[in-house]
Design an enzyme around this catalytic site. Structure first.
Site, PDB file in Angstrom:
ATOM      1  N   GLY A 102      -5.122   1.132   5.102  1.00  0.00           N
ATOM      2  CA  GLY A 102      -4.436  -0.076   4.657  1.00  0.00           C
ATOM      3  C   GLY A 102      -5.149  -1.340   5.099  1.00  0.00           C
ATOM      4  CG  ASP A 103      -5.824  -1.775   9.093  1.00  0.00           C
ATOM      5  OD1 ASP A 103      -4.692  -2.246   8.864  1.00  0.00           O
ATOM      6  OD2 ASP A 103      -6.043  -0.966  10.005  1.00  0.00           O
TER       7      ASP A 103
ATOM      8  N   GLY B  75      -1.470   4.740  -4.438  1.00  0.00           N
ATOM      9  CA  GLY B  75      -2.260   3.547  -4.672  1.00  0.00           C
ATOM     10  C   GLY B  75      -1.660   2.301  -4.053  1.00  0.00           C
TER      11      GLY B  75
ATOM     12  N   GLY C  40      -0.297   4.730  -0.097  1.00  0.00           N
ATOM     13  CA  GLY C  40      -0.981   5.984   0.163  1.00  0.00           C
ATOM     14  C   GLY C  40      -1.583   6.561  -1.111  1.00  0.00           C
ATOM     15  CB  ALA C  41      -1.493   9.971  -2.539  1.00  0.00           C
TER      16      ALA C  41
ATOM     17  CB  SER D  50      -0.941  -0.008   1.207  1.00  0.00           C
ATOM     18  OG  SER D  50      -0.215  -0.115   2.420  1.00  0.00           O
TER      19      SER D  50
END
Length: 314
Positions: free
Chosen positions: A251-252, A225, A222-223, A220
């Site tokens: 992320g979960d 993707g 963040g921005a 993961s």
């Protein structure tokens, strides 16, 4: 059914503020108290979308009792292991521009006998599970070898194991043969001991984790993707959020959506991205339900531009 394991759960209090200024009295515009811990969030996200899940967690003290009450109020089926220590509390401060400041307690010590009880509960329940998902930070005092042994025992029993953790525990899970590991950018960089400046760096780092024994890596970013690296190759994608409110638990939610959609291929990555983006659009550590998902915003890239630089961190 997906069984989650959270060795260091928490109570998460999130507050929305106008601006974080050190030394000032700051009044919260709103506040939310939610159950916390990565595995707990995975279970909450799954159940919010009609996917059966059970959660194994050690709890102690009044905070632990309150955590149990909150989860039972959300309909989460629990396998609780009582411990002597006090369940931790975390604080999240969210600003209007999407900046999130998180203050996490380290959590209680998990003794050898207490971890043995957790292990017994997980192994006993794993036979009825499609996946076992072990998530979150390691409690103080728990040797990495103990966590690695739990992972190895699950893999040896034929269980499909997904792990979202960091540091030496992430490597231990990969070396134990976890079917899936889900690090974020910082955790992946720490695991390989090198910064990640481009998508190509992420793919190379994920390949190293697969070389250690992990079946697939879902990173993961963040921005930027997420990146999926598995036996079928490399797939990337993103789901932009116009008005982010909190990245806590995103992320979960990504992991939960990926597992709910079959944990392989473009459809699973797209679903994970939709769930993760929906979590970012919600306050605190709320998990998204079907009405929060905007699948039309997801963009996948089967042939990603691996030289594309990642957005700056911070």
């Amino acid at each position: 059914m997906i069984l989650t394991v959270t060795l260091n759960p928490s109570l998460d209090r999130a507050m929305e503020i106008d601006l974080l200024v050190r030394g000032e009295v700051i009044r919260a515009a709103s506040a939310h108290l939610d159950p916390g811990g990565k595995g707990v969030n995975v279970s909450r996200a799954l159940l919010a979308n009609g996917v059966p899940s059970r959660a194994v967690l050690p709890v102690g003290g009044e905070e632990g009792a309150q955590l149990v009450r909150l989860l039972e109020g959300e309909g989460v089926e629990l396998l609780v292991v009582p411990i002597a220590g006090r369940t931790r509390s975390n604080i999240t401060l969210a600003e209007p521009d999407g900046t999130v400041t998180k203050i996490n307690e380290s959590g209680p010590v998990l003794t050898g006998p207490e971890f043995a009880e957790v292990t017994s509960a997980v192994l006993a329940a794993s036979g009825a599970a499609d996946w076992v998902v072990a998530c979150g930070s390691m409690p103080p005092g728990l040797p990495v070898t103990a966590f690695g042994d739990l992972c190895a025992r699950l893999v040896d029993a034929g269980v499909r194991l997904a792990v979202d953790t960091s540091g030496p525990a992430l490597r231990a899970a990969a070396e134990a043969g976890a079917a899936l590991v889900k690090p974020n950018r910082e955790e992946l960089a720490e695991a390989v001991g090198a910064p990640l400046h481009s998508l190509g760096d992420v793919v190379d780092a994920a390949a190293r984790l697969r070389g250690w024994g992990a079946g697939a890596v879902l990173a993961s970013l963040g921005a930027d993707g997420a990146v999926l690296v598995d036996a079928d190759g490399v797939l990337t994608g993103e789901s932009p959020v116009a008005r982010p409110k909190s990245t806590v638990g995103a992320g979960d939610a990504l992991l939960a959506g990926f597992l709910a959609a079959g944990a392989a291929g473009p459809d699973a990555l797209a679903e994970g991205l939709a769930w993760g983006a929906a979590a970012v659009s919600l306050p605190g550590s709320r998990m998204p339900g079907p009405g929060d998902l905007a699948r039309n915003t997801v963009r996948l890239h089967p042939r990603p531009d691996l030289v594309r630089p990642l957005l700056p961190q911070g």
